[in-house]
Scaffold this active site. Structure first.
Site, PDB file in Angstrom:
ATOM      1  N   THR A  75       7.351   7.630   4.978  1.00  0.00           N
ATOM      2  CA  THR A  75       7.603   7.508   3.534  1.00  0.00           C
ATOM      3  C   THR A  75       8.104   8.850   3.027  1.00  0.00           C
ATOM      4  O   THR A  75       7.949   9.861   3.705  1.00  0.00           O
ATOM      5  CB  THR A  75       6.279   7.134   2.806  1.00  0.00           C
ATOM      6  OG1 THR A  75       5.960   5.792   3.068  1.00  0.00           O
ATOM      7  CG2 THR A  75       6.356   7.293   1.311  1.00  0.00           C
ATOM      8  N   GLY A 119       3.673  -2.686   0.657  1.00  0.00           N
ATOM      9  CA  GLY A 119       2.597  -1.717   0.832  1.00  0.00           C
ATOM     10  C   GLY A 119       2.186  -1.072  -0.477  1.00  0.00           C
ATOM     11  O   GLY A 119       2.395  -1.617  -1.572  1.00  0.00           O
ATOM     12  N   THR A 153       1.054   8.660   1.208  1.00  0.00           N
ATOM     13  CA  THR A 153       1.734   8.204   2.420  1.00  0.00           C
ATOM     14  C   THR A 153       0.688   7.865   3.470  1.00  0.00           C
ATOM     15  O   THR A 153      -0.283   8.586   3.637  1.00  0.00           O
ATOM     16  CB  THR A 153       2.709   9.268   2.959  1.00  0.00           C
ATOM     17  OG1 THR A 153       3.109   8.868   4.288  1.00  0.00           O
ATOM     18  CG2 THR A 153       2.110  10.658   3.015  1.00  0.00           C
TER      19      THR A 153
HETATM   20  N1  ASP Z   1       2.492   3.907   2.669  1.00  0.00           N
HETATM   21  C1  ASP Z   1       3.670   3.313   3.255  1.00  0.00           C
HETATM   22  C2  ASP Z   1       3.450   1.826   3.369  1.00  0.00           C
HETATM   23  O1  ASP Z   1       2.395   1.425   3.789  1.00  0.00           O
HETATM   24  C3  ASP Z   1       4.040   3.885   4.572  1.00  0.00           C
HETATM   25  C4  ASP Z   1       3.913   5.382   4.705  1.00  0.00           C
HETATM   26  O2  ASP Z   1       3.529   6.063   3.774  1.00  0.00           O
HETATM   27  O3  ASP Z   1       4.217   5.926   5.753  1.00  0.00           O
HETATM   28  O4  ASP Z   1       4.355   1.086   3.091  1.00  0.00           O
END
Ligand code: ASP
Length: 287
Positions: free
Chosen positions: A158, A188, A208
């Site tokens: 992210t 998400g 994230t």
């Molecule tokens: N939080 C993000 C999701 O679950 C992914 C990430 O932050 O790497 O979509």
């Protein structure tokens, strides 16, 4: 006082070389500082930083997005202006290069906070955003996905940015392709205001990690509320990440408060991140 933190995701894996990302994050932070010094608003700078991170292809957002289990690119993004308490988001937006710009337009041009799926795509096109004529030619991970990230492991990435501007305003912005090999339609924490992104008069936060866990603890807003109740920013961030770790999840967050205090805690192998306060050194790191 101006201050800023950005992240390129808590999916960083021990032993890998992130020197390109570290140099890129430092450059993006340096340009953002110039804009803030010239009087740009926290919200404009947060959006501009996230757009630059999306366009780089170096992170799992924008051009660097990973496809879902059907091979499609469904992207999530959101932003919040802590001063005005306005917010915008898109979820499962297909085949546009900059979901953060569409989220900004949802905030600016509609009475809504979030548009999802086909409605978000239709809105983006109506607002003049050009859909990608050949998404698989644009998204640089197309075709090399991703035998080392089997579906179900919630491997992820992210980008995000939190900003305090010279007028004392706070803002946050976050953008992602989500987790590798996600089911079509999976959303998400990133576009969910309160979970992945939050800004108010106390603090701005961008998260994230494995979003399913961040949603279940309302991570971003919880950090600000704990800080408003008297916990140090770092303590508040770590407490929320510990709740996630206790449930079996992982990730990190960046947080900034109205005095320019910054915390960048993570409970994962690494988190690509950079930050500065005022004219201080720009620190950029992955571990
Ligand atoms: N939080 C993000 C999701 O679950 C992914 C990430 O932050 O790497 O979509």
């Amino acid at each position: 006082m101006i201050a800023l933190a950005l992240h390129g995701g808590a999916g960083a894996k021990a032993g890998r070389d992130y020197s390109t990302e570290i140099a890129h994050m430092r450059d993006v932070a340096a340009s953002a500082r110039e804009r803030l010094k010239a009087g740009a608003s926290a919200l404009d700078v947060a959006v501009e930083v996230v757009r630059a991170l999306e366009d780089s292809g170096l992170y799992v957002a924008g051009r660097g997005a990973s496809p879902n289990a059907a091979g499609d690119y469904e992207l999530d993004a959101s932003l919040m202006d802590g001063h005005a308490r306005t917010a915008g988001a898109v979820a499962a937006l297909k085949d546009f290069p900059n979901p953060i710009l569409v989220a900004r337009t949802v905030m600016d041009k509609t009475p809504h906070v979030m548009l999802a799926g086909d409605g978000a795509a239709r809105f983006a096109a109506e607002q003049g955003f050009a859909p990608l004529p050949d998404p698989k030619a644009y998204f640089i991970r197309a075709g090399r996905f991703e035998s080392n990230h089997p579906p179900g492991t919630l491997a992820h990435g992210t980008v995000g940015c939190v900003v305090l501007d010279a007028k004392g305003r706070l803002a946050s912005a976050t953008s992602t392709a989500g987790v590798f090999g996600k089911l079509p339609g999976r959303v998400g924490d990133t576009p969910i205001i309160g979970a992945g992104t939050w800004a108010d008069g106390t603090a701005a936060i961008s998260c994230t990690g494995q979003g399913e866990y961040f949603i279940r603890v309302n991570a971003a807003a919880q950090v600000s509320f704990r800080h408003a109740a008297g916990e140090a920013l770092e303590t508040a961030g770590n407490a929320v990440l510990q709740q996630i770790a206790d449930m079996g999840g992982e990730g990190g967050l960046i947080a900034i408060n109205a005095k320019g205090g910054i915390a960048v805690p993570f409970k994962s192998q690494g988190m690509k991140r950079a930050w500065f306060q005022g004219d201080g050194e720009i620190i950029s790191a992955a571990f």
